[in-house]
Motif scaffolding. Structure first.
Motif, mmCIF file in Angstrom:
data_model
loop_
_atom_site.group_PDB
_atom_site.id
_atom_site.type_symbol
_atom_site.label_atom_id
_atom_site.label_comp_id
_atom_site.label_asym_id
_atom_site.label_seq_id
_atom_site.Cartn_x
_atom_site.Cartn_y
_atom_site.Cartn_z
ATOM 1 N N LEU A 171 -5.281 -1.850 6.169
ATOM 2 C CA LEU A 171 -5.486 -1.168 4.888
ATOM 3 C C LEU A 171 -6.593 -0.138 4.958
ATOM 4 C CD1 LEU A 171 -5.328 -4.188 2.442
ATOM 5 C CD2 LEU A 171 -3.497 -2.782 3.318
ATOM 6 N N LEU A 193 -4.040 6.954 6.018
ATOM 7 C CA LEU A 193 -3.652 5.553 5.932
ATOM 8 C C LEU A 193 -2.309 5.319 6.623
ATOM 9 C CD1 LEU A 193 -4.142 2.764 4.537
ATOM 10 C CD2 LEU A 193 -2.778 3.634 2.676
ATOM 11 N N ILE A 244 0.835 -1.212 0.000
ATOM 12 C CA ILE A 244 0.000 0.000 0.000
ATOM 13 C C ILE A 244 0.862 1.251 0.000
ATOM 14 C CG2 ILE A 244 -2.106 -0.970 0.970
ATOM 15 C CD1 ILE A 244 -1.313 0.026 3.655
ATOM 16 N N GLY A 277 -8.304 8.139 9.991
ATOM 17 C CA GLY A 277 -7.588 6.926 9.617
ATOM 18 C C GLY A 277 -7.367 6.020 10.824
ATOM 19 N N TYR A 319 -3.643 9.274 1.483
ATOM 20 C CA TYR A 319 -2.681 8.433 2.186
ATOM 21 C C TYR A 319 -2.228 8.969 3.538
ATOM 22 C CZ TYR A 319 -3.024 5.713 -1.911
ATOM 23 O OH TYR A 319 -3.538 4.944 -2.898
ATOM 24 N N ASP A 357 -8.684 3.008 5.174
ATOM 25 C CA ASP A 357 -8.537 4.450 5.028
ATOM 26 C C ASP A 357 -9.861 4.937 4.466
ATOM 27 O OD1 ASP A 357 -8.581 3.664 2.414
ATOM 28 O OD2 ASP A 357 -6.873 4.850 1.796
ATOM 29 N N GLN A 386 -8.943 2.286 11.187
ATOM 30 C CA GLN A 386 -8.126 1.078 11.289
ATOM 31 C C GLN A 386 -8.447 0.315 12.563
ATOM 32 O OE1 GLN A 386 -4.006 2.128 10.635
ATOM 33 N NE2 GLN A 386 -4.472 2.932 8.600
#
Lengths: 361, 349
Positions: B105, B278, A169, B94, B275, B107, B98
């Motif tokens: 993974l 994440l 990822i 995030g 991201y 997000d 999680q």
């Protein structure tokens, strides 16, 4: 996973050969195969010159007139075969990724391979205005380089599923940013072309795209199928599996490499069609089995990764989506990638909604 | 680094060690705040036009309408403020996500929130002729909210296991992405606008936008921070959590609500910046260990550090133009993230 009693028949011959037959899985596989072939015939019959299934079969077996012969053999058959193989490749690769990463979301588009291919293809489109072949080459290069890089970065005394996913990822993040950057740098014509390619399409695919893909599938699909049972044992954890004689590390490296190459080949042929790799293994596991098969409760998910079923399910998904796209929007108005997501996702949603019992995941 | 991950420390901690770790973590949090303050000042001071610090001060506190004052007050200050609150929101969202789905993974992409916002925005552009960013905001927010409710209902409100939630989100994303692609391919003008929104940028920040978004993010942040203990219990698995007296359904509903407010608001304001939410939680877990009471505040402070730092960097490397912040976060954050993954055993969820 479902640990219910299942009927596994062992067939033994006098020569000492014995084969385990997982009856429910075999039935499910045969059903899927039939559906895939039916969808393929329907797809060959649809288009600007519609043909009935009977005509299609007659033409395929050499009984059509010259016009039909041309339409089927030169235009539609290669496209359908590419669709079947691409779907199967994505399905089986998705099953491998999900098993190794131990994550139902661990698919090529989540772990960066699709993005790697897209970067390669977009560089070809945006900076070189390249033709179809160069775009495919760019996609293969991007996908394979990404695969090798993720491998090397995740390697630390072996491939650990969790680390593999996280590195994937991370790589996916960077590559997707590059894709978006390339899209903002392109002129609108190239951006549209790039978007079409990234959506994934079977339009205009012919024998030239089929042969390389077929060669890769013929070599690698058996390799993966051969590793099906060791993979299923690895789901119990490395220690239990190694007690049964499975070399976890070696199996993982072999199947991941094979899956990466399969995904790269399929992406080169049809673009990074999303969600087939993600949903096909999930759907294959959830195939509801008819009541008359004792030993498999109705709707019991099959345990473990079923590589062959995932491949068949992928083929069914892609070809059915292509057929539906032609029916709904007219020939080649919308690329098949638009519909794979809608169909696969929609079916998965329906399954989730109907699977009332908790713990049936 | 701040973490004491030697095997001796984890095996048999003497009573002194926890206190020392507690002090270390508090000090680390303070240090992170200091870093954030520095980055925020940089965010106001650095840009296409180089403005000396005394004029920056002048622009913020003694506004008199000079050119530099206008740049500072109307462009960079709102932009930095937006970066701060969006960053914190993404980090918290995030982290909560999680923990809720117990999936590394997870997000905003996984629960379909980005897809919901994007689908709403592309519809707004293509069918309603919306062109302004302020116009996108409410569509994006509505789309995000609608999708998260749908995911929770489809995931099975009573039997919403983490995997079910994640699968429902992914399945819904699949459907929505198909729709987005279809609209983009049929309507080239929409694609032309969408490709710049999808990248994720802080460039269009104005004080009114910040004002519109702030209440949602504030409520979401408070909610997320209050969920630290119940989420800690969730990490033990459903049965254990129940035995400890955690109310699973209530925790999940509140967590989804927090995530929707945070992600919906952030995505609405500046496009799907994926991201940050994440990666930051993974980095933070490597520093603090698995306790949500530490992870949440750390994420809330370190995420804006990443976001604002990336934004400043994007202005510096591409002078006099700029790189969108979404691109920089990924290109800078990616290698750091991979380095951390390789260096230590990431705390599993």
């Amino acid at each position: 996973m479902a640990g219910r009693a299942r009927r596994v028949t062992v067939v033994r011959t006098r020569g000492g050969l014995s084969v385990r037959l997982d009856v429910p899985a075999v039935v499910a596989g045969l059903v899927l195969l039939a559906v895939a072939l039916a969808a393929a015939v329907a797809l060959i019959g649809s288009g600007d010159y519609p043909m009935s299934p009977a005509e299609v079969i007659a033409t395929l077996t050499g009984g059509g007139d010259a016009g039909q012969e041309f339409i089927v053999q030169d235009l539609r058959l290669p496209r359908v075969l590419v669709g079947l193989l691409v779907g199967a490749a994505f399905g089986i690769a998705g099953a491998v990724f999900q098993t190794v990463s131990r994550n139902p979301l661990g698919s090529p588009d989540v772990l960066g391979f699709a993005q790697g291919s897209s970067v390669g293809a977009l560089v070809a489109i945006v900076y070189f205005q390249a033709g179809t072949f160069a775009v495919a080459a760019g996609a293969v290069a991007g996908g394979v380089i990404t695969g090798v890089a993720i491998f090397l970065l995740a390697w630390k005394r072996g491939i650990h599923g969790y680390r593999f996913v996280l590195v994937g990822i991370g790589a996916s993040a960077m590559l997707y940013a590059m894709v978006l950057y390339l899209l903002t740098k392109a002129n609108i014509v190239d951006a549209t072309r790039a978007t079409t390619w990234m959506t994934g399409s079977l339009a205009g695919r012919d024998w030239d795209q089929l042969w390389p893909l077929a060669a890769v599938c013929v070599v690698l699909v058996p390799v993966l199928l051969f590793h099906g049972r060791p993979l299923r044992m690895l789901e119990m954890g490395d220690d239990a599996a190694s007690a049964l004689g499975v070399r976890g590390e070696r199996v993982r490296v072999v199947v991941l490499l094979a899956a990466v190459v399969l995904v790269a080949a399929a992406t080169a042929a049809a673009g990074p069609i999303s969600f087939v790799a993600l949903t096909a293994p999930q759907l294959a596991r959830r195939l509801s089995l008819p009541r008359f098969l004792k030993g498999a409760g109705r709707g019991t998910p099959l345990p473990g990764p079923h590589l062959l079923l995932s491949a068949l399910m992928g083929a069914v998904l892609l070809v059915a989506a292509d057929w539906a796209a032609q029916r709904l929007f007219g020939a080649d108005q919308l690329p098949v990638g638009v519909l794979t997501g809608v169909l696969g996702g929609g079916y998965l949603l329906w399954l989730l909604a109907t699977e009332r019992k908790a713990g049936r995941i | 680094m701040l973490v004491d991950s030697s095997p001796e420390a984890t095996a048999a901690p003497a009573p002194v060690i926890p206190r020392r770790r507690h002090l270390l973590r508090s000090a680390g949090l303070l240090a992170s705040f200091a870093v954030l303050a520095v980055i925020a000042v940089l965010g106001i001071a650095v840009g296409a036009k180089q403005i000396p610090l005394d004029q920056v001060w002048h622009g913020v506190f003694h506004y008199s309408g000079t050119d530099t004052d206008v740049i500072i007050r109307d462009v960079r200050f709102p932009r930095t403020l937006l970066g701060l609150i969006i960053g914190a929101a993404l980090g918290l969202a995030g982290t909560v996500m999680q923990a809720l789905t117990r999936n590394p993974l997870a997000d905003p992409g996984v629960l379909g929130i980005n897809a919901g916002a994007s689908a709403a925005v592309v519809s707004a552009i293509s069918f309603f002729g919306v062109t302004s960013l302020t116009g996108y905001v409410w569509f994006a927010f509505a789309g995000a909210a609608l999708v998260s409710v749908a995911v929770y209902v489809l995931g099975g409100t009573r039997s919403a296991t983490p995997v079910r939630l994640a699968l429902a989100g992914t399945a819904l994303t699949a459907v929505l992405v198909g729709y987005i692609n279809a609209v983009n391919l049929m309507d080239t003008a929409a694609l032309d606008k969408m490709r710049f929104w999808t990248v994720g940028s802080l460039a269009s920040a104005t004080l009114p936008t910040v004002g519109q978004i702030a209440p949602f993010l504030a409520v979401g942040s408070v909610l997320a921070l209050l969920l630290a203990r119940p989420l800690n219990a969730l990490a033990l698995g459903d049965d254990q959590a129940r035995a400890l007296g955690a109310r699973l359904t209530r925790t999940r509903v509140l967590a989804m609500l927090a995530v929707t407010l945070l992600c919906g608001g952030a995505t609405a304001a500046c496009g799907p910046i994926v991201y940050v939410g994440l990666m930051v939680p993974h980095v933070v877990r490597a520093i603090t260990g698995p306790d949500m009471r530490w992870i949440l505040p750390y994420s809330a402070v370190l995420s804006p550090v990443l976001l604002l730092g990336a934004d400043v960097l994007g202005r510096v490397v591409a002078r006099p133009g700029e790189l969108q912040v979404g691109i920089v976060t990924a290109v800078v954050g990616g290698p750091v993230f991979i380095y951390l993954v390789r260096r230590r055993r990431m705390a599993q969820l």
